[in-house]
Design an enzyme around this catalytic site. Structure first.
Site, mmCIF file in Angstrom:
data_model
loop_
_atom_site.group_PDB
_atom_site.id
_atom_site.type_symbol
_atom_site.label_atom_id
_atom_site.label_comp_id
_atom_site.label_asym_id
_atom_site.label_seq_id
_atom_site.Cartn_x
_atom_site.Cartn_y
_atom_site.Cartn_z
ATOM 1 C CD GLU A 43 -3.169 0.893 2.006
ATOM 2 O OE1 GLU A 43 -3.456 -0.277 2.315
ATOM 3 O OE2 GLU A 43 -3.908 1.863 2.265
ATOM 4 C CG ASN A 93 -5.348 -0.255 5.896
ATOM 5 O OD1 ASN A 93 -5.908 0.243 6.876
ATOM 6 N ND2 ASN A 93 -4.948 0.461 4.863
ATOM 7 C CD GLU A 123 -7.706 6.088 6.025
ATOM 8 O OE1 GLU A 123 -6.896 5.161 5.847
ATOM 9 O OE2 GLU A 123 -7.540 7.230 5.570
ATOM 10 N NE ARG A 164 -0.693 4.169 11.756
ATOM 11 C CZ ARG A 164 -1.378 4.494 10.668
ATOM 12 N NH1 ARG A 164 -2.574 3.985 10.441
ATOM 13 N NH2 ARG A 164 -0.883 5.341 9.797
ATOM 14 N NE ARG A 204 -8.063 13.322 7.253
ATOM 15 C CZ ARG A 204 -7.728 12.607 6.201
ATOM 16 N NH1 ARG A 204 -8.524 12.548 5.150
ATOM 17 N NH2 ARG A 204 -6.587 11.937 6.171
ATOM 18 C CE LYS A 263 -1.154 8.665 9.110
ATOM 19 N NZ LYS A 263 -1.838 8.588 7.792
ATOM 20 C CG ASP A 282 -2.832 10.937 5.223
ATOM 21 O OD1 ASP A 282 -1.822 10.465 5.764
ATOM 22 O OD2 ASP A 282 -3.570 10.296 4.453
ATOM 23 C CD GLU A 329 2.147 6.635 11.152
ATOM 24 O OE1 GLU A 329 1.706 6.019 12.149
ATOM 25 O OE2 GLU A 329 1.540 6.691 10.072
ATOM 26 C CD GLU A 331 -0.661 8.212 0.832
ATOM 27 O OE1 GLU A 331 -0.132 7.867 1.915
ATOM 28 O OE2 GLU A 331 -1.877 8.152 0.618
HETATM 29 O O1 GCW Z 1 -2.355 8.249 3.989
HETATM 30 C C1 GCW Z 1 -3.408 7.377 4.162
HETATM 31 C C2 GCW Z 1 -3.201 6.413 3.061
HETATM 32 C C3 GCW Z 1 -3.705 5.046 3.351
HETATM 33 C C4 GCW Z 1 -3.155 4.610 4.702
HETATM 34 C C5 GCW Z 1 -3.629 5.579 5.757
HETATM 35 C C6 GCW Z 1 -3.056 5.276 7.140
HETATM 36 C C7 GCW Z 1 -2.449 2.451 5.398
HETATM 37 O O2 GCW Z 1 -3.754 6.950 1.886
HETATM 38 O O3 GCW Z 1 -3.271 4.223 2.319
HETATM 39 O O4 GCW Z 1 -3.479 3.295 5.027
HETATM 40 O O5 GCW Z 1 -3.218 6.865 5.433
HETATM 41 O O6 GCW Z 1 -2.117 5.952 7.522
HETATM 42 O O7 GCW Z 1 -3.556 4.416 7.821
#
Ligand code: GCW
Length: 662
Positions: free
Chosen positions: A144, A186, A270, A303, A320, A344, A349, A371, A377
């Site tokens: 992923e 995931n 998610e 997380r 968000r 994070k 994100d 993190e 990405e």
């Molecule tokens: O950045 C998003 C990503 C997902 C990812 C999620 C996460 C692993 O698009 O692909 O899933 O974050 O951090 O859990």
């Protein structure tokens, strides 16, 4: 597929007489990690100097000149080392085997960099206790957000244990990484079965290889495993039956895979299962698992990436960016001691620019970890070059004001602020089974830099880039200057032609690659820019979503007021008219035009300089990079033109400089 050795390729180099005089390696104590430290030194010296030192079993009587001595000695904290020259010998002293291994890699680095032998005296201790990689590898071999091929851990629902894992472990240890999570957060399908006897034997083998290099194996866990494995019909964390199930399961797992460090969990995020299903909190869920792994010294890394991903874009109140804080702040102090919350770097994100996550500084009585994502990405997917260490440095040095002093993110995650020992930094990994590990050869600088930074956050981004260049490509001055120029300008360039002023998200949905200004505008993901003909940005001030107020003062007021909010985050915090003057003196719209034109020019300059390196880099690496640079050149134009045209069309305001906008 074959693989290269990255910065451990140990090409032969010109070295001084003293370096060439190393002929013997002696380790005073025995141990599995020490053994690997000694053989690594032997290989490195043999290849680099052309003379192989012997591994000595007996302590050399006298004549220590030209010897490397490894010695366990108390005094430094875990993983620390003291490397010094004494009467012609090079001595590495460390309190534990891991420290000796890190000291050995430090010595190899000194040799690769061609530093002085005589008078060498280097003493270091890892600043962050946990320095981890998080792989998002799936058991079918896909990754992923992977941009460098397939997984080298998994294929076709099987675990791979081969030579590549050994090199992987060496690369990690060489930069001080001491933990790795090998499967995607995931957790689905076969990965749910990683905690069953289907996989124990391979996991054990893998964990042993990693343990030889001081690295703990971690797994991502499916919160609903008791249900999905078909054993229970609930995963309620307060149910006695569920709790007993986890205790039994963990006993089995840790007995079969004794070197396991613990688990990483993405819950209620998610679409992943979690305690919310049962009306329970994240603390209930994390604590249940923590209790089960506690007898084995296991850690639960939980997380904080939890938010509503089914939002209505018409809703201006739900934010968000607030969600991590809103979900976890009130749980501060309720987690068991072996739980670590992993946060994070920013509240959204991994965008090219975000403010620091407001949970840093808000949680005072909870173990926490930072993190970051070196898998690029949202920052060019390892096709564009984007050296992220300067960004991580900014995050780490951010003052949270959670204390009078020692209150930066670095202080918090290294345990200084709140006197914690279970904390550190993790990076979502950027590796795959590509020959060069990271797709773009220059993306390896992020892999290297991340580990070094977690061990030694005071190291400068430029210093790490330079070290990496010399260790990977040798000492050629032109190579060093050009690659350094490229790396050090790359994040800035990417930000310039990307979404402006901290707004983020102008990407193609789901792939997250390539410009699409409205790609996420009318979607359910909570990721909006709110542009109209007058202005753009999300009002997160006290008049808007109130997000700015989640920070401690003076940060809260600084962000709340557009006059004091830093330009680069202005649109993250405020909805501003296009003709608003930034602190830089430019209007918002002119800033957008200028940075997009200049960002592309900067890329052109990087590519021009890169092309001058033909013949000075290994041909394969040169070609791989060249191809990507040509793509980046084209693609940055796509970004420039789509963003500029979009805002010209919305605002109707022309570029002061009259450049071509479509
Ligand atoms: O950045 C998003 C990503 C997902 C990812 C999620 C996460 C692993 O698009 O692909 O899933 O974050 O951090 O859990």
């Amino acid at each position: 597929m074959g693989f290269e050795q990255a910065w451990l390729s140990y090409e032969k180099r010109e070295v001084s007489v003293q370096w060439a005089g190393i002929h013997m390696i002696y380790a005073e104590q025995k141990g599995r990690i020490i053994e690997h430290a000694a053989t690594e030194l032997q290989t490195a010296f043999a290849k680099i100097t052309g003379k192989e030192p012997v591994l000595c079993l007996e302590r050399p009587e006298k004549e220590l000149n030209g010897c490397i001595l490894l010695k366990q000695k108390n005094g430094l904290k875990e993983g620390g080392y003291h490397l010094f020259e004494r009467e012609g010998a090079l001595v590495i002293e460390a309190p534990d085997e891991g420290g000796l291994l890190y000291g050995a890699f430090e010595l190899i680095k000194q040799l690769q960099l061609g530093n002085a032998y005589e008078g060498m005296d280097i003493c270091k201790e890892p600043v962050m206790p946990l320095r981890m990689l998080n792989h998002w590898d799936n058991m079918d071999g896909s990754i992923e957000r992977g941009y460098s091929g397939n997984s080298f851990f998994f294929d076709n629902d099987e675990i791979l244990v081969d030579e590549r894992i050994v090199t992987y472990a060496r690369l990690l240890a060489s930069v001080g990484i001491n933990g790795t999570v090998i499967n995607n957060v995931n957790v689905k399908d076969a990965a749910t079965w990683l905690i069953t006897d289907r996989y124990f034997e391979k996991l054990r083998q893998l964990s042993e290889i990693l343990a030889d290099y001081g690295i703990k194996l971690f797994l991502s866990l499916n919160y609903a495993a008791p249900v999905e494995l078909g054993e229970l019909d609930s995963a309620d964390p307060l149910s006695e039956e569920v709790r007993a199930w986890w205790k039994e399961r963990m006993k089995l797992v840790f007995t079969q895979v004794p070197n396991l460090g613990g688990f990483l969990i993405k819950a209620d995020s998610e679409g992943r299962p979690g305690p919310f299903t049962y009306g329970r909190t994240h603390a209930d869920g994390a604590n249940m698992l923590a209790e089960a792994v506690e007898p084995y010294g296991g850690l639960i890394i939980w997380r904080c990436f939890v938010y509503n991903c089914k939002q209505d874009w018409r809703d201006y109140k739900t934010d968000r960016a607030r969600s991590g804080y809103d979900n976890f702040k009130e749980l501060d102090g309720t987690f068991r001691d072996n739980v670590i919350l992993q946060i994070k770097n920013g509240p959204m994100d991994f965008q090219v620019r975000e403010p620091v996550h407001p949970l840093f500084g808000a949680l005072e009585a909870t173990n926490q970890m930072l993190e970051v994502q070196i898998a690029q990405e949202y920052t060019g997917q390892q096709r564009h070059v984007c050296y992220l260490i300067p960004m991580f440095k900014e995050v780490l040095s951010f003052r949270t004001y959670a204390a009078e002093t020692d209150d930066t993110v670095e202080d918090i995650v290294s345990g200084k602020t709140f006197k914690q020992t279970k904390c550190g930094m993790a990076a979502v990994a950027n590796t795959g089974n590509d020959e060069n590990w990271t797709g773009h050869d220059l993306a390896a600088a992020n892999f290297y830099g991340f580990g070094r930074l977690a061990f030694e956050p005071s190291a400068q981004a430029e210093e790490l880039a330079e070290e990496w260049i010399i260790r990977t490509f040798g000492e050629d001055k032109a190579v060093r200057e050009v690659l350094l120029f490229i790396l050090m300008n790359s994040w800035r360039a990417y930000e310039m032609y990307n979404a402006p002023l901290g707004i983020g998200w102008m990407v193609n949905p789901s792939y997250h690659y390539g410009p699409s200004v409205d790609g996420y505008e009318y979607d359910r993901w909570g990721t909006y820019h709110r542009a109209d003909h007058v202005g753009i940005g999300v009002d997160r001030s006290h008049q808007g979503t109130g997000y700015a107020g989640l920070y401690r003062e003076p940060n809260a007021s600084m962000y709340d007021n557009p006059e004091s909010c830093p330009d680069e985050l202005l649109l993250f915090f405020h909805h501003m008219p296009y003709d608003h003057r930034l602190r830089s003196g430019k209007t918002v719209i002119q800033h957008i035009y200028d940075t997009h034109f200049e960002g592309v020019e900067l890329v052109d300059e990087m590519v021009k300089r890169f092309e001058g390196l033909e013949g000075k880099l290994p041909d394969k690496a040169y070609q791989r990079m060249l191809e990507r640079f040509h793509h980046q050149k084209e693609h940055s134009r796509e970004w420039r033109d789509q963003i500029n045209s979009y805002f010209y069309r919305k605002s109707g305001i022309a570029d002061e400089k009259g450049r071509k906008i479509f």
